[in-house]
Design an enzyme around this catalytic site. Structure first.
Site, PDB file in Angstrom:
ATOM      1  N   ASP A 149      47.862  20.498  36.670  1.00  0.00           N
ATOM      2  CA  ASP A 149      46.919  19.874  35.748  1.00  0.00           C
ATOM      3  C   ASP A 149      47.703  19.255  34.589  1.00  0.00           C
ATOM      4  O   ASP A 149      48.458  19.941  33.899  1.00  0.00           O
ATOM      5  CB  ASP A 149      45.940  20.924  35.217  1.00  0.00           C
ATOM      6  CG  ASP A 149      44.704  20.299  34.587  1.00  0.00           C
ATOM      7  OD1 ASP A 149      44.698  19.072  34.403  1.00  0.00           O
ATOM      8  OD2 ASP A 149      43.757  21.035  34.283  1.00  0.00           O
TER       9      ASP A 149
ATOM     10  N   ASP B 277      43.441  13.787  36.756  1.00  0.00           N
ATOM     11  CA  ASP B 277      44.587  14.501  36.176  1.00  0.00           C
ATOM     12  C   ASP B 277      44.819  15.880  36.808  1.00  0.00           C
ATOM     13  O   ASP B 277      45.486  16.729  36.215  1.00  0.00           O
ATOM     14  CB  ASP B 277      44.398  14.665  34.667  1.00  0.00           C
ATOM     15  CG  ASP B 277      43.117  15.410  34.300  1.00  0.00           C
ATOM     16  OD1 ASP B 277      42.325  15.720  35.213  1.00  0.00           O
ATOM     17  OD2 ASP B 277      42.909  15.667  33.103  1.00  0.00           O
ATOM     18  N   GLU B 278      44.303  16.093  38.007  1.00  0.00           N
ATOM     19  CA  GLU B 278      44.335  17.433  38.606  1.00  0.00           C
ATOM     20  C   GLU B 278      44.656  17.336  40.092  1.00  0.00           C
ATOM     21  O   GLU B 278      44.094  16.511  40.806  1.00  0.00           O
ATOM     22  CB  GLU B 278      42.975  18.089  38.394  1.00  0.00           C
ATOM     23  CG  GLU B 278      42.874  19.527  38.818  1.00  0.00           C
ATOM     24  CD  GLU B 278      41.496  20.082  38.540  1.00  0.00           C
ATOM     25  OE1 GLU B 278      41.330  21.305  38.672  1.00  0.00           O
ATOM     26  OE2 GLU B 278      40.566  19.310  38.201  1.00  0.00           O
TER      27      GLU B 278
END
Length: 382
Positions: free
Chosen positions: A9, A102-103
C-alpha cells in the site's frame, strides 16, 4: 502448503505524489480536496495528528487544522504514478492483483523454494521507492486478510512478516475496526455485546454471529481466525465500459434518445463506482438509418459521478446529431479508466452529494439497479 501473500500500500499516495512535484509541501499539514463544501480526499500524517481524516467535510478539517495547505488534486498525476508502480511490480512478481490505484496483492507461494519470499519482498519494496520516489508499506503473511491488516499496522513506511504460527498472536489483541470489512455500524453492534477485539470475535460461536449479521457472520469469524482463501487474481487493466441501444424502429425522438443516454450514463457510472474505476473520456456513438456511424468524445477530469458524465454525454450527443435523419442506434462508452474510489475525485462536490450517491448505490446493491434512479433516465429500458 501455506500461501505467501503480500499486501502493498502506497503511503498517503495522493500526498506523496504532490510532494514529488513540489518539495515545499514536505513536512507540513497537507489536505487534498476542494471547495468549502467539499470533502477531504486524502491528507498527510501531519494533518492526521490534528484529527483530519479522509471523507471528512473540508470545513471540519480546516477547523481542526486551520494551518493546513489545501491542494485541489491531480488525478492525471496520480494515475501516471500508479501506472509506473504497477509496471515495476509486474516486472518481478509472479502474480499481482491491483486492488486500487495505490494498493496491490502479490502471490509468492512457492518462492521460498528458491529464495526467501520476505527478502524478495523487501528488495521489491526498495526498488519501488528508488524508481518512483514514493514511500510504501507492506506485509507478508498467509492470506489477503492478514497481510492487509499487517500493512495497516506497519504504516507509515513500514513492513513486516507474519508467519502462520504468529497469526493469532498478531490478530487477537487488535480492535475489530482493523478488519477490512468491519464498518462503523458493525463495530457499534459488536461493541454493545462486548466484542471489541479480533480475539474475542474469533472465540464467538459462529451461529451467534450469523444471527447478528447474517451470512457475513461466517466470513468475519473465519477472518478473525486467520482464515481467508480468497485468491490473488492476476491483474489486467480494463480499457473501457459501454452500453448500446438499437431501436426497434428508427427514431428521431430527441427527448427519448436523451433520456436513454441519461439512463446509460447512470448505469455505467454506478458500475464504475462498484468496480472502483474512474473515467477520463466520454464517447457518444450514433448510427443513422442508412448505417452511417459517427462518434464524438470529450475529456473530463477523472470521475465516476452520474451528473458529470450524463451532462457531458448529452452535450456530445447534441454536437454529433446534426443530420435530420432517423437513428437506429445510440451508444455510450467511458474509456481511459483508472482505479480509484468515487470520493477520491469529488474535489468540487459537496458532502451532501457524496451522501446521496452512497445512499443510491446502497439501495441499488440491495434491491437491484432499477430500484432507484434519476427520473430523466427512466425511459431507458433497463
Amino acid at each position: 502448503m501455506n500461501r505467501s501473500i503480500v499486501h502493498m500500500d502506497l503511503d498517503t499516495f495522493f500526498v506523496s505524489c504532490e510532494r514529488l512535484v513540489n518539495s515545499q509541501l514536505n513536512g507540513i499539514p497537507l489536505i487534498i480536496g476542494g471547495g468549502d463544501r467539499g470533502v477531504v480526499s486524502s491528507c498527510s500524517y501531519e494533518a492526521r495528528t490534528f484529527g483530519v481524516r479522509s471523507a471528512m467535510p473540508m470545513k471540519m478539517a480546516l477547523r481542526l487544522c486551520p494551518q493546513a495547505k489545501v491542494v485541489k488534486g491531480d488525478m492525471e498525476l496520480y494515475s501516471k504514478m500508479s501506472h509506473t508502480v504497477t509496471e515495476v511490480i509486474e516486472e518481478s512478481a509472479p502474480v499481482m492483483e491491483k486492488a486500487s490505484i495505490d494498493e496491490f496483492y502479490l502471490d509468492l507461494t512457492g518462492m521460498d523454494k528458491f529464495f526467501g519470499a520476505y527478502k524478495w519482498t523487501n528488495e521489491l519494496g526498495a526498488r519501488i521507492e528508488k524508481e518512483t520516489g514514493l514511500p510504501i508499506s507492506y506485509a507478508l503473511s498467509i492470506n489477503k486478510t492478514v497481510s492487509k491488516i499487517g500493512t495497516g499496522e506497519s504504516k507509515p513506511h513500514g513492513h513486516r512478516e507474519i508467519p502462520s504460527v504468529g497469526v493469532h498472536s498478531f490478530l487477537n489483541p487488535l480492535s475489530i475496526k482493523k478488519m477490512p470489512t468491519v464498518g462503523n455500524a458493525t463495530f457499534q453492534l459488536f461493541s454493545r455485546v462486548g466484542i471489541r477485539t479480533i480475539g474475542t470475535l474469533s472465540e464467538m460461536p459462529v451461529e451467534v454471529l450469523q444471527q447478528m449479521i447474517g451470512k457475513n457472520g461466517v466470513d468475519l469469524w473465519k477472518k478473525a481466525n486467520g482464515i481467508d482463501e480468497t485468491p490473488v487474481i492476476a491483474y489486467s487493466e480494463r480499457k473501457s465500459i459501454s452500453k448500446e441501444r438499437t431501436f426497434n424502429s428508427d427514431t428521431m425522438d430527441v427527448y427519448e434518445i436523451r433520456s436513454i443516454i441519461s439512463g446509460m450514463a447512470e448505469l455505467l457510472a454506478h458500475q464504475l463506482r462498484q468496480e472502483k474505476w474512474l473515467t477520463a473520456t466520454v464517447v457518444i456513438k450514433i448510427r443513422y438509418s442508412n448505417f452511417d456511424t459517427e462518434t464524438k468524445q470529450s475529456r473530463v477530469s477523472y470521475t465516476s459521478s452520474d451528473h458529470t458524465l450524463a451532462r457531458v454525454a448529452l452535450e456530445l450527443f447534441d454536437k454529433v446529431y446534426v443530420r435530420r435523419m432517423r437513428l437506429r442506434l445510440v451508444g455510450l462508452r467511458f474509456t481511459d479508466l483508472v482505479h480509484g474510489s468515487y470520493q477520491m475525485n469529488l474535489f468540487e462536490d459537496n458532502a451532501e452529494l457524496i451522501s446521496l450517491y452512497q445512499a443510491m448505490d446502497n439501495i441499488k446493491n440491495r434491491f437491484g439497479k432499477d430500484a432507484v434512479g434519476r427520473a430523466v433516465g427512466f425511459n431507458f429500458s433497463r
